[in-house]
Design an enzyme around this catalytic site. Structure first.
Site, PDB file in Angstrom:
ATOM      1  N   HIS A  84      -7.488  -4.352  -6.292  1.00  0.00           N
ATOM      2  CA  HIS A  84      -8.003  -4.764  -7.603  1.00  0.00           C
ATOM      3  C   HIS A  84      -9.314  -5.527  -7.395  1.00  0.00           C
ATOM      4  CE1 HIS A  84      -6.984  -9.111  -7.445  1.00  0.00           C
ATOM      5  NE2 HIS A  84      -5.899  -8.739  -6.791  1.00  0.00           N
ATOM      6  N   ASP A 115      -9.126 -12.470  -2.327  1.00  0.00           N
ATOM      7  CA  ASP A 115      -8.221 -11.832  -3.293  1.00  0.00           C
ATOM      8  C   ASP A 115      -9.002 -11.000  -4.320  1.00  0.00           C
ATOM      9  OD1 ASP A 115      -6.015 -11.180  -4.800  1.00  0.00           O
ATOM     10  OD2 ASP A 115      -5.751 -13.178  -5.649  1.00  0.00           O
ATOM     11  N   GLU A 142      -5.389  -6.545 -12.444  1.00  0.00           N
ATOM     12  CA  GLU A 142      -4.204  -7.116 -11.813  1.00  0.00           C
ATOM     13  C   GLU A 142      -4.031  -8.591 -12.128  1.00  0.00           C
ATOM     14  OE1 GLU A 142      -1.688  -8.971  -8.705  1.00  0.00           O
ATOM     15  OE2 GLU A 142      -3.775  -9.406  -9.219  1.00  0.00           O
ATOM     16  N   GLU A 169      -3.427  -6.740  -0.845  1.00  0.00           N
ATOM     17  CA  GLU A 169      -3.375  -8.178  -1.108  1.00  0.00           C
ATOM     18  C   GLU A 169      -3.341  -8.941   0.221  1.00  0.00           C
ATOM     19  OE1 GLU A 169      -3.569  -9.674  -3.960  1.00  0.00           O
ATOM     20  OE2 GLU A 169      -3.087  -8.156  -5.472  1.00  0.00           O
TER      21      GLU A 169
END
Length: 377
Positions: A84, A115, A142, A169
């Site tokens: 994402h 992230d 996300e 992730e």
């Protein structure tokens, strides 16, 4: 971009510089969610399309309201990498520019560096340094706990032909095989307003009805835990009534549950939502439902075998939720594996180690080339 490599152990400096070049562009594009002011023409998506070499078939879909997915595929790969590109809001108190890449002391700083734009940058480098079959799915929703992009991708048949999904992730580049699900539910209990001197308040008050339901739900979860099936359950907010001498005609609450791997959100909701006669007094809405990893009825066997075949170090389970569970529910073997650590995500002065980016690049390239050479069936 401020650069200072420090004592990084990166082996190939050109790979590092290329990864950081991609990361600089991705971080500079403001993809905070909320407000999720993202379109198919946002700079980060334009950069991804420009960075991918000839041979990739690329489809960008704008689902509206900042929900954008980009699916890129070269050849007939069996492994799909998912990242994402949206981030949590920047917040205040940064010592470095949050939307500008800063590299120093062996770390890359900036919102999304850990992230998970760092993983996306590593994958873009892989795409340019091997000609093996490869597939990417980059999404933008996300962090809003919506999963719209992945759900729409799966619903449209996009996952067909893939055997394994790797969701990137931050896991310290270890393969995570399991995590809890997340179910978010809002409820409104109804009552009949009136003066509190009426004995009917015991039954007619919406607050009393909600209280009976809460007691039953908590008792149910305690019994499940005592039986060795613990579910993390939390009633986060409760609001109802107008004053103590008026029978409440409404009570709103918001609860969440995090099921253990293999659990079923729908089955839990069906059981809990009807406790204490709530089916007659409450209206429920589910803002978000993300299954555990693996999803109900699935096991970690396939993901474990995949990690073992490719020599990935394994972490059995983590507490945070990821979209890997959506791929698991769709029938794919799914695991989580990406650079950085969850403690570095969502914080002021977010960062990821350069060594972690290097390891991610090596892992992802090995997965791509290993699958092409028949490591996977």
């Amino acid at each position: 971009m401020t650069v200072g490599y420090g004592s990084s152990g990166i082996g190939n400096r050109s790979d590092l510089e290329a990864i950081l070049g991609h990361l600089a562009v991705l971080i500079a594009d403001d993809s905070q969610n909320p407000p999720r002011a993202i379109t198919a023409d946002s700079p980060m998506y334009a950069h991804v399309r420009d960075a991918l070499p000839d041979g990739f078939e690329v489809e960008t879909v704008d689902h509206g309201d900042g929900h954008v997915s980009l699916h890129a595929r070269r050849g007939e790969p069996r492994v799909l990498f998912n990242c994402h590109l949206d981030t949590v809001p920047v917040g205040e108190g940064w010592s470095v520019p949050p939307l500008e890449l800063t590299v120093r002391d062996g770390r890359a700083w900036g919102r999304g560096s850990c992230d998970i734009k760092g993983a996306a940058a590593a994958l873009l480098r892989v795409a340019r340094t091997t000609e093996a079959p490869m597939a990417l799915l980059f999404t933008s929703d996300e962090e809003g706990a919506g999963g719209c992009c992945v759900k729409n991708f799966i619903g449209a048949g996009g996952a067909e032909g893939y055997a394994t999904a790797v969701v990137c992730e931050p896991t310290g580049n270890r393969a995570v095989l399991a995590h809890r699900g997340y179910l978010s539910v809002k409820g409104r209990f109804s009552g009949v307003a009136g003066h509190s001197s009426e004995f009917r308040a015991l039954e007619d008050s919406a607050v009393h009805a909600a209280g009976r339901w809460m007691a039953s739900a908590l008792a149910r979860c305690r019994a499940e835990a005592d039986a060795g099936r613990p579910t993390c359950f939390n009633i986060g907010t409760v609001s109802g009534g107008i004053k103590s001498n008026v029978i409440a005609d409404r009570c709103d609450l918001h609860w969440s549950a995090r099921l253990a791997p293999g659990g079923d959100n729908e089955a839990l909701f069906d059981e809990v939502a009807g406790l204490a006669g709530a089916q007659e007094r409450a209206e429920w809405q589910i803002p978000f439902s993300g299954p555990p990893l693996p999803a109900a009825g699935k096991t970690t066997d396939g993901a474990r075998a995949f990690a073992d075949r490719h020599g990935l170090a394994i972490t059995e389970s983590v507490d945070f939720w990821t979209e890997a569970s959506l791929f698991s529910a769709a029938g794919l073997d799914a695991l989580v594996c990406g650079p950085g650590h969850i403690e570095q995500a969502h914080i002021v002065d977010e960062w990821v180690e350069l060594d972690q980016l290097d390891a991610a690049y090596s892992n992802y390239r090995a997965l791509v080339e290993g699958a092409a050479e028949g490591v996977d069936p």
